[in-house]
Enzyme design. Structure first.
Site, short mmCIF file in Angstrom:
data_model
loop_
_atom_site.label_atom_id
_atom_site.label_comp_id
_atom_site.label_asym_id
_atom_site.label_seq_id
_atom_site.Cartn_x
_atom_site.Cartn_y
_atom_site.Cartn_z
N LYS A 1 0.83 -1.21 0.00
CA LYS A 1 0.00 0.00 0.00
C LYS A 1 0.87 1.26 0.00
O LYS A 1 0.60 2.21 -0.74
CB LYS A 1 -0.94 0.00 1.20
CG LYS A 1 -2.03 -1.05 1.12
CD LYS A 1 -2.84 -1.10 2.41
CE LYS A 1 -3.84 -2.23 2.41
NZ LYS A 1 -4.60 -2.31 3.68
N GLY B 1 -0.71 0.64 5.95
CA GLY B 1 -1.03 -0.21 7.10
C GLY B 1 -1.96 -1.34 6.70
O GLY B 1 -2.74 -1.22 5.76
N ASP B 2 -1.86 -2.43 7.43
CA ASP B 2 -2.78 -3.54 7.21
C ASP B 2 -2.95 -4.29 8.52
O ASP B 2 -2.08 -4.26 9.39
CB ASP B 2 -2.29 -4.49 6.13
CG ASP B 2 -3.42 -5.38 5.63
OD1 ASP B 2 -4.28 -4.88 4.87
OD2 ASP B 2 -3.47 -6.56 6.02
N GLN B 3 -4.08 -4.97 8.61
CA GLN B 3 -4.39 -5.71 9.82
C GLN B 3 -5.01 -7.05 9.46
O GLN B 3 -5.85 -7.13 8.57
CB GLN B 3 -5.36 -4.91 10.68
CG GLN B 3 -5.62 -5.48 12.05
CD GLN B 3 -6.44 -4.52 12.89
OE1 GLN B 3 -7.59 -4.26 12.56
NE2 GLN B 3 -5.87 -4.00 13.95
N ALA C 1 0.29 -4.22 11.01
CA ALA C 1 1.59 -3.85 10.44
C ALA C 1 1.51 -2.48 9.79
O ALA C 1 0.50 -2.12 9.20
CB ALA C 1 2.03 -4.89 9.40
#
Length: 198
Positions: free
Chosen positions: A60, A76-78, A113
């Site tokens: 991203k 960001g990612d989850q 993250a």
């Protein structure tokens, strides 16, 4: 010193509201990548939740580098995971109830993250939270989904709202990571770049 523009590579209102807490001017820009297309081969290969979250966060941030070469870009990612099972955003109330029934009385992890890119530099941080849900009956699950509408949340709960009442234990380094951005780590990274925080 003139600081570069700060970009949040996300259209998530949760991440936007979180970043606003740091008091810095920024813009939210949709990442120029197909998240599902990136996720599919990693998931098919059995990538661990941490690997998946870190890869998507970096993708991203990197996706906007060409169009915003001078900016500081936050990706960001989850990923929520129950054992080897990745729990995505449910999308429907029925699917949310199914996810919560699977989590009922059990422990799962939430991997959050971030990747920050700027002029060839990369900063990364990953936060892993362990959550144990209380034992709930079907009526409690149904009532919760009806009241909080967690259809756009991995794992089908909103800890910043009524979802906190679903849990008996949460173990994490930074509670803000649970909502989507680990703000303590992000504040440290941005201060290192030169932003004045607070």
């Amino acid at each position: 010193m003139d600081l570069p523009e700060l970009i949040l590579a996300s259209t998530s209102r949760y991440r936007r509201e979180q970043l606003e807490r740091l008091g810095l001017p920024f813009r939210s820009v949709a990442p120029a990548c197909d998240e599902e297309a990136l996720k599919a081969p990693l998931s098919a290969a059995g990538a661990a939740p941490r690997v998946l979250a870190e890869a998507l966060a970096l993708a991203k941030a990197e996706s906007l580098r060409a169009t915003l070469p001078e900016a500081v870009i936050i990706g960001g990612d989850q990923v929520a995971a129950l054992g080897d099972t990745i729990l995505g955003k449910p999308g429907t109330a029925a699917r949310a109830r199914e996810q919560l029934a699977a989590l009922n009385g059990r422990e799962h992890v939430l991997v959050t993250a971030i990747a920050v890119v700027h002029r060839g530099h990369l900063w990364r941080h990953t936060d892993i939270s362990t959550l144990r849900m209380r034992q709930l009956d079907p009526e409690q699950i149904h009532r919760y989904v009806e009241r909080d509408h967690p259809l756009d949340c991995a794992g089908s709960y909103k800890l910043e709202r009524r979802g906190v009442a679903l849990f008996e234990r949460i173990v994490c380094e930074d509670h803000s990571a649970i909502t989507g951005l680990p703000l303590m780590a992000l504040a440290r990274i941005l201060a290192e770049i030169g932003y004045r925080i607070p």
